[in-house]
Design a protein around this motif. Structure first.
Motif, PDB file in Angstrom:
ATOM      1  N   UNK A   1     124.125 106.390 -19.938  1.00  0.00           N
ATOM      2  CA  UNK A   1     123.547 107.606 -20.218  1.00  0.00           C
ATOM      3  C   UNK A   1     123.455 108.397 -18.755  1.00  0.00           C
ATOM      4  N   UNK A   2     124.158 109.520 -18.528  1.00  0.00           N
ATOM      5  CA  UNK A   2     124.163 110.105 -17.655  1.00  0.00           C
ATOM      6  C   UNK A   2     122.475 110.677 -16.976  1.00  0.00           C
ATOM      7  N   UNK A   3     122.416 111.188 -15.849  1.00  0.00           N
ATOM      8  CA  UNK A   3     121.071 111.685 -15.438  1.00  0.00           C
ATOM      9  C   UNK A   3     120.750 113.110 -15.709  1.00  0.00           C
ATOM     10  N   UNK A   4     121.469 113.838 -16.791  1.00  0.00           N
ATOM     11  CA  UNK A   4     121.042 115.441 -17.059  1.00  0.00           C
ATOM     12  C   UNK A   4     120.321 115.239 -18.187  1.00  0.00           C
ATOM     13  N   UNK A   5     119.707 116.185 -18.387  1.00  0.00           N
ATOM     14  CA  UNK A   5     118.921 116.735 -19.372  1.00  0.00           C
ATOM     15  C   UNK A   5     118.149 115.504 -20.267  1.00  0.00           C
TER      16      UNK A   5
ATOM     17  N   UNK B   1     116.843 110.543 -24.595  1.00  0.00           N
ATOM     18  CA  UNK B   1     117.166 111.238 -26.084  1.00  0.00           C
ATOM     19  C   UNK B   1     118.306 110.290 -26.546  1.00  0.00           C
ATOM     20  N   UNK B   2     118.741 109.246 -26.053  1.00  0.00           N
ATOM     21  CA  UNK B   2     120.061 108.501 -26.341  1.00  0.00           C
ATOM     22  C   UNK B   2     121.309 109.210 -26.764  1.00  0.00           C
ATOM     23  N   UNK B   3     121.383 110.108 -25.783  1.00  0.00           N
ATOM     24  CA  UNK B   3     122.825 110.816 -25.839  1.00  0.00           C
ATOM     25  C   UNK B   3     123.613 109.855 -24.759  1.00  0.00           C
TER      26      UNK B   3
END
Length: 270
Positions: free
Chosen positions: A208-212, A217-219
């Protein structure tokens, strides 16, 4: 016949072992994996924290590289002997991306496959050449009469089911058709993708990247894979991802992914 003991094999891209050492040690205490492949050490051989890992009960072999790359293998309660230092096929390749050892009766290949961005270009070309070399070496392992595993950060999103938003990654090297086809060709040798084998069509991510607040949010993406040769695949019991490690403050952008297998019978002398 498998013994009654279960072994846990795990892969974890630490994204800088100096920074993430407290997270790594906490996870080792909590999860108690028997075999671990680490990627992105971002440290020289001399800076590898062998003492801290020995204190935690793990033997280690490693291949460091200043500021970039770097791979290691850990074995709980055993001293390790490295059997391969680097991926064969290109004597001029000095990037630290592959390491291999026999641990607890299993041949373990730990890898950090090139990212390949930006693409098209030299970095993506290198990624595909590296994957071709991996294919050639993997053929020597898949048919072994004893258990073998290839695990690490493959930097490949195998299918659209392995990414939260296909549109966001349409031009990314991780899901280009050539990379996906190369990964599928690797599986076609006879390797079992353990996470997909256990989870089926269910969502499972490892990055999971560090954005938003994407982790919260498990995106995420599934790019860390554990591939079992047929002998080991028959011993597969369970698999999972320790997402709680990713949710810690200042965590790596990857979480540890793992499988549990029935341990091989100890070899006995005739």
């Amino acid at each position: 016949m498998a013994s009654g003991k279960t072994l846990k094999l795990a892969t974890y891209n630490v994204n800088g072992i100096a920074t993430r050492l407290p997270h790594l040690l906490e996870w080792l205490r909590e999860a108690q994996p028997d075999v671990v492949a680490l990627q992105e050490l971002k440290a020289t051989d001399e800076a590898f924290p062998v003492g801290a890992l020995e204190d935690a009960g793990y033997g280690a072999v490693w291949q460091g590289q200043r500021s970039w790359n770097g791979v290691a293998l850990l074995g709980r309660g055993v001293a390790l002997t490295e059997s391969r230092h680097g991926l064969p096929g290109d004597a001029k390749d000095d990037q630290s991306r592959y390491i291999e050892a026999a641990i607890h009766g299993i041949v373990v290949g730990g890898l950090y496959l090139p990212n390949g961005n930006p693409q098209p270009g030299p970095k993506f070309d290198y990624k595909l050449r590296w994957m071709a070399r991996l294919h050639r070496h993997a053929r020597t392992l898949v048919g072994l009469p004893h258990p073998a595993i290839l695990m690490g950060d493959f930097n490949v999103i195998p299918t659209d089911a392995d990414v939260y938003d296909t549109k966001a990654f349409r031009k990314d090297a991780l899901m280009q058709p050539a990379a996906r086809e190369a990964y599928a060709a690797l599986l076609a040798q006879g390797w079992t993708d353990a996470l997909r084998e256990v989870f089926g069509d269910r969502q499972v991510y490892t990055f999971w990247d560090y954005f938003r607040n994407h982790a919260e949010r498990d995106r995420g993406l599934r790019i860390d894979h554990l591939l079992l040769n047929p002998v080991l695949a028959r011993r597969l019991k369970s698999a999972g991802v320790d997402r709680w490690v990713r949710l810690k403050e200042k965590a790596s952008d990857h979480a540890p992914a793992w499988v549990e297998v029935s341990a091989p019978e100890p070899r006995t002398r005739e």
